[in-house]
Design a protein around this motif. Structure first.
Motif, mmCIF file in Angstrom:
data_model
loop_
_atom_site.group_PDB
_atom_site.id
_atom_site.type_symbol
_atom_site.label_atom_id
_atom_site.label_comp_id
_atom_site.label_asym_id
_atom_site.label_seq_id
_atom_site.Cartn_x
_atom_site.Cartn_y
_atom_site.Cartn_z
ATOM 1 N N PRO A 98 2.463 3.369 2.239
ATOM 2 C CA PRO A 98 2.931 5.173 2.406
ATOM 3 C C PRO A 98 2.100 5.206 4.067
ATOM 4 N N ILE A 99 2.520 6.143 4.412
ATOM 5 C CA ILE A 99 2.093 7.033 5.575
ATOM 6 C C ILE A 99 2.671 8.274 5.608
ATOM 7 N N ILE A 100 1.689 9.598 5.940
ATOM 8 C CA ILE A 100 1.906 10.788 5.673
ATOM 9 C C ILE A 100 1.087 11.389 6.658
ATOM 10 N N ARG A 101 2.180 12.581 7.083
ATOM 11 C CA ARG A 101 1.109 13.507 8.177
ATOM 12 C C ARG A 101 -0.069 14.121 7.510
ATOM 13 N N GLU A 102 -0.906 14.167 8.744
ATOM 14 C CA GLU A 102 -2.136 14.987 7.927
ATOM 15 C C GLU A 102 -1.644 16.402 7.343
ATOM 16 N N GLY A 103 -2.379 16.949 6.446
ATOM 17 C CA GLY A 103 -2.115 18.568 5.861
ATOM 18 C C GLY A 103 -0.940 18.629 5.166
ATOM 19 N N ALA A 104 0.062 17.065 4.730
ATOM 20 C CA ALA A 104 0.547 17.157 3.359
ATOM 21 C C ALA A 104 0.365 16.970 2.538
ATOM 22 N N ARG A 105 1.470 17.635 0.988
ATOM 23 C CA ARG A 105 1.008 16.258 0.831
ATOM 24 C C ARG A 105 1.382 15.121 0.234
ATOM 25 N N ASP A 106 1.764 14.887 -0.070
ATOM 26 C CA ASP A 106 2.054 13.980 -1.769
ATOM 27 C C ASP A 106 3.304 14.504 -2.193
ATOM 28 N N TYR A 107 4.087 13.787 -3.085
ATOM 29 C CA TYR A 107 5.035 14.397 -4.513
ATOM 30 C C TYR A 107 4.271 13.652 -6.048
ATOM 31 N N SER A 108 4.402 14.420 -6.191
ATOM 32 C CA SER A 108 3.449 14.516 -7.751
ATOM 33 C C SER A 108 3.713 12.999 -8.448
ATOM 34 N N MET A 109 4.914 12.341 -8.858
ATOM 35 C CA MET A 109 5.657 11.312 -9.061
ATOM 36 C C MET A 109 4.825 10.287 -8.525
ATOM 37 N N PHE A 110 4.435 10.571 -6.536
ATOM 38 C CA PHE A 110 4.058 9.391 -5.921
ATOM 39 C C PHE A 110 2.632 8.678 -6.393
ATOM 40 N N ARG A 111 1.730 9.607 -7.223
ATOM 41 C CA ARG A 111 0.327 8.794 -8.358
ATOM 42 C C ARG A 111 1.368 7.529 -8.739
ATOM 43 N N ASP A 112 2.265 7.606 -9.322
ATOM 44 C CA ASP A 112 2.838 6.621 -10.785
ATOM 45 C C ASP A 112 2.834 5.150 -9.722
ATOM 46 N N LEU A 113 3.623 4.852 -8.611
ATOM 47 C CA LEU A 113 3.876 3.924 -7.819
ATOM 48 C C LEU A 113 2.370 3.712 -6.772
ATOM 49 N N ARG A 114 1.481 4.191 -7.320
ATOM 50 C CA ARG A 114 0.202 3.726 -6.614
ATOM 51 C C ARG A 114 -0.427 2.684 -6.986
ATOM 52 N N ALA A 115 0.403 2.815 -8.554
ATOM 53 C CA ALA A 115 -0.498 1.553 -9.627
ATOM 54 C C ALA A 115 -0.251 0.206 -9.424
ATOM 55 N N TYR A 116 1.025 -0.047 -8.927
ATOM 56 C CA TYR A 116 1.346 -1.245 -8.442
ATOM 57 C C TYR A 116 0.423 -2.073 -7.141
ATOM 58 N N PRO A 117 -0.258 -3.495 -7.303
ATOM 59 C CA PRO A 117 -1.099 -3.438 -6.376
ATOM 60 C C PRO A 117 -0.830 -3.441 -4.984
ATOM 61 N N TRP A 118 0.578 -3.750 -5.148
ATOM 62 C CA TRP A 118 1.417 -3.830 -4.113
ATOM 63 C C TRP A 118 1.993 -2.853 -3.279
ATOM 64 N N VAL A 119 1.778 -1.691 -3.845
ATOM 65 C CA VAL A 119 1.986 -0.381 -2.671
ATOM 66 C C VAL A 119 0.767 -0.533 -1.963
ATOM 67 N N LEU A 120 0.087 0.025 -0.476
ATOM 68 C CA LEU A 120 -1.066 -0.625 -0.532
ATOM 69 C C LEU A 120 -1.668 1.470 0.237
ATOM 70 N N PRO A 121 -2.557 1.196 0.249
ATOM 71 C CA PRO A 121 -3.585 3.152 0.454
ATOM 72 C C PRO A 121 -2.540 3.736 1.088
ATOM 73 N N THR A 122 -2.608 4.474 1.275
ATOM 74 C CA THR A 122 -1.614 5.932 2.094
ATOM 75 C C THR A 122 -2.513 5.270 3.384
ATOM 76 N N VAL A 123 -1.915 5.968 4.760
ATOM 77 C CA VAL A 123 -2.335 6.087 6.086
ATOM 78 C C VAL A 123 -2.379 7.378 6.345
ATOM 79 N N THR A 124 -3.117 8.218 6.654
ATOM 80 C CA THR A 124 -2.995 10.032 7.307
ATOM 81 C C THR A 124 -3.117 9.763 8.182
ATOM 82 N N TYR A 125 -1.834 10.541 8.944
ATOM 83 C CA TYR A 125 -1.701 10.409 10.738
ATOM 84 C C TYR A 125 -1.340 12.043 11.330
ATOM 85 N N ARG A 126 -2.025 12.110 12.466
ATOM 86 C CA ARG A 126 -2.618 13.572 13.158
ATOM 87 C C ARG A 126 -0.809 13.699 13.858
#
Length: 570
Positions: A515-543
């Motif tokens: 997952p990637i996300i632009r700096e200042g944006a917020r991920d959607y509420s249900m995304f934390r459920d998907l982060r529990a899967y080991p194959w969902v890697l750490p979110t990359v924040t970019y400017r």
């Protein structure tokens, strides 16, 4: 590879993953997956397991989702030891590659085990706080039923007007006789099944109308529905004909002489004689084996009940969604799954930890897991409808995304050539998900260009086009994700990405998701459920685009390739 049928006539088929479990002595049980889509076991697994007390698996109204996950993890260790768990994961991957297939966990259990809350089965590989996506039944393509398929298949499509008899229990309080909202449940049932008005005759009868109920039970009944309360503490399980509330927590029978048909052992053979094919008891305790046993002994094809207590709000939502799906011609498996998820969605809107005076509905975080299916038939489509109209096709198009162009190519190749083509696609393709409007598309294009310029010569794949005619974009994305080396998902101001990820992540452990996300944006509420899967890697924040390109190797490609190198098939 055979051609697929047109989308309007695709029949969704649920394939059994059949498990038998039984106790052999006070300290051991044996479990076997004797029939699965990927093969069966010849010998059972013996587990040391003392008797499970009801208190050990109790999930009360006030319990959080963590309690259900705790129970689910314990039950998963009992029912799904290795190699059964490995077979299940392999079967889920097998089904995920076939959009017109669902996986049905069919449990054949002895009397001690059958009442346990197997609907709470939770993924072993997910540690940490509970998330809805960790429950197997949160996957819309997974169903769970009890009982072996011993009955013949029901009759095919028919035009005759079917009868639905709805019995509702009222209270003896003249000021508030409908405390269980049975009239509202009947109204919602009719509202959600308006398309069936000329095909199904709906009739409401209060259980206090003994003569009226008696008369209806002597006539043909295709669907039987009860709303109220069941007492199932012993073999004389029954539902209340007229309810009385003690002012605290207990309900009691107010009728001095309840009618015989309130007893399960009396009602079951009468429904069988009436030709009933589906019985729905939307009432507390109605899924208890003490209550269900007579209906299975009477060879009723399908029975839906409730485990323990359920809130009025959950019962109403479940009933409306269930019959809305059945009215569209969906199978019982699909209809119950959709109804469960409708209850879950309502619970997530009003979390259990929200103050009571601020909650719109009183509903338990675990109510969605309380609905049970007993189905001693191999066919889950108990009320098939003629294929003249488009309602079934419309209801099922979400499951019909196919790799049609690829199929056309593979059809001209032999087996080894097919495997080579698929391997070549997998070796280099990276799927990019995101929002393709003017504000976000340039970033995704820049990311794709950087991937193609990389020394590994990745091939970008962006879904910035319409899917083939009659195909659902989500299923199209899901199918292509399974053919990709890894997936990059931009969750900045997402539109369809949440739904796409929800359909891809749970059954794709071999596909890293970055997952990637632009700096200042917020991920959607249900995304934390998907982060529990080991194959969902750490979110990359970019400017900005330049920053994203600079992070590509270290933060996106490196972790994805490392995950691929470390992953081993089950």
């Amino acid at each position: 590879m055979p051609p697929r049928p047109p989308p309007d006539t695709v029949a969704v088929r649920f394939v059994d993953f059949a498990i038998r479990a039984w106790r052999t002595d006070p300290q051991h049980i044996e479990v076997i997956a004797h029939s699965t889509p990927v093969g069966g076991m010849r010998h059972p697994v013996s587990l040391r397991q003392p008797r499970i007390r009801p208190a050990d698996v109790e999930i009360g109204f006030s319990h959080s989702l963590d309690r259900a996950a705790e129970v689910g993890r314990d039950l998963t260790r009992v029912l799904l030891p290795e190699p059964i768990y490995g077979l299940l994961l392999e079967s889920l991957r097998w089904a995920a590659e076939r959009p017109d297939i669902g996986l049905r966990l069919r449990l054949c259990l002895d009397d001690e085990l059958i009442d346990l809350p197997w609907e709470c089965l939770y993924r072993q590989e997910l540690a940490g706080p509970a998330v809805p996506a960790g429950f197997f039944l949160a996957d819309g393509d997974v169903s769970l039923v009890r009982e072996p398929p011993i009955l013949p298949l029901p009759a095919g499509s028919t035009d005759h007007v079917q009868r639905l008899l709805f019995l509702g229990t009222l209270f003896d309080d003249p000021h508030t006789p409908d405390q269980w909202l049975v009239h509202e449940e009947f109204r919602l049932l009719g509202e959600r099944t308006a398309a069936l008005a000329r095909r199904v005759a709906f009739e409401f009868v209060a259980t206090t109308d003994s003569a009226g109920v008696e008369a209806r039970l002597a006539t043909p009944i295709d669907i039987f529905h009860y709303a109220g309360h069941v007492e199932a503490d012993n073999d004389d399980a029954h539902f209340l004909q007229c309810a009385r509330f003690d002012g605290v927590v207990e309900f009691a029978e107010a009728s001095p002489q309840p009618a015989p048909w309130t007893r399960a052992r009396v009602l079951a053979p009468r429904l069988k004689a009436a030709g009933t094919r589906l019985a729905v008891f939307n009432a507390c305790n109605s899924g208890s084996w003490n209550f269900v046993r007579p209906f299975m002994q009477a060879a009723l094809p399908t029975f839906i009940g409730v485990q323990g207590s359920v809130s009025n709000a959950a019962a109403l939502v479940f009933s409306a969604a269930l019959y809305g799906a059945l009215a569209a011609g969906l199978s019982v498996d699909e209809a119950v799954t959709q109804a469960r998820l409708a209850v879950l969605e309502l619970a997530l809107q009003d979390p259990a930890d929200m103050p009571a005076d601020r909650r719109r509905v009183q509903i338990s975080a675990n109510d969605w897991l309380r609905f049970m299916i007993y189905m001693p038939t191999g066919d889950a489509v108990l009320f098939p409808r003629p294929e003249r109209g488009s309602e079934q096709g419309q209801a099922r198009r979400r499951r019909s995304g196919q790799l049609e162009t690829l199929y056309a190519t593979l059809a001209r190749l032999n087996d080894s050539e097919q495997a080579q083509v698929v391997s070549e696609i997998y070796r280099s393709r990276v799927l990019i998900l995101g929002r393709f409007d003017a504000a976000h598309k340039p970033t995704l294009d820049a990311l794709g260009a950087a991937l193609e310029a990389h020394p590994r010569h990745y091939r970008k794949h962006l879904f910035d086009y319409e899917p083939p005619a009659g195909r659902n974009l989500t299923e199209w994305v899901r199918a292509h994700a399974l053919m990709s080396r890894f997936v990059i998902a931009d969750i900045s101001d997402p539109n369809s990405v949440p739904h796409e990820l929800a359909s891809v992540v749970p059954t794709s452990p071999s596909v890293p998701i970055v997952p990637i996300i632009r700096e200042g944006a917020r991920d959607y509420s249900m995304f934390r459920d998907l982060r529990a899967y080991p194959w969902v890697l750490p979110t990359v924040t970019y400017r900005n685009d330049d920053d994203l390109r600079a992070r590509l190797e270290a933060d996106i490609i490196g972790p994805a390739e490392a995950r691929l190198a470390a992953w081993k098939p089950a």
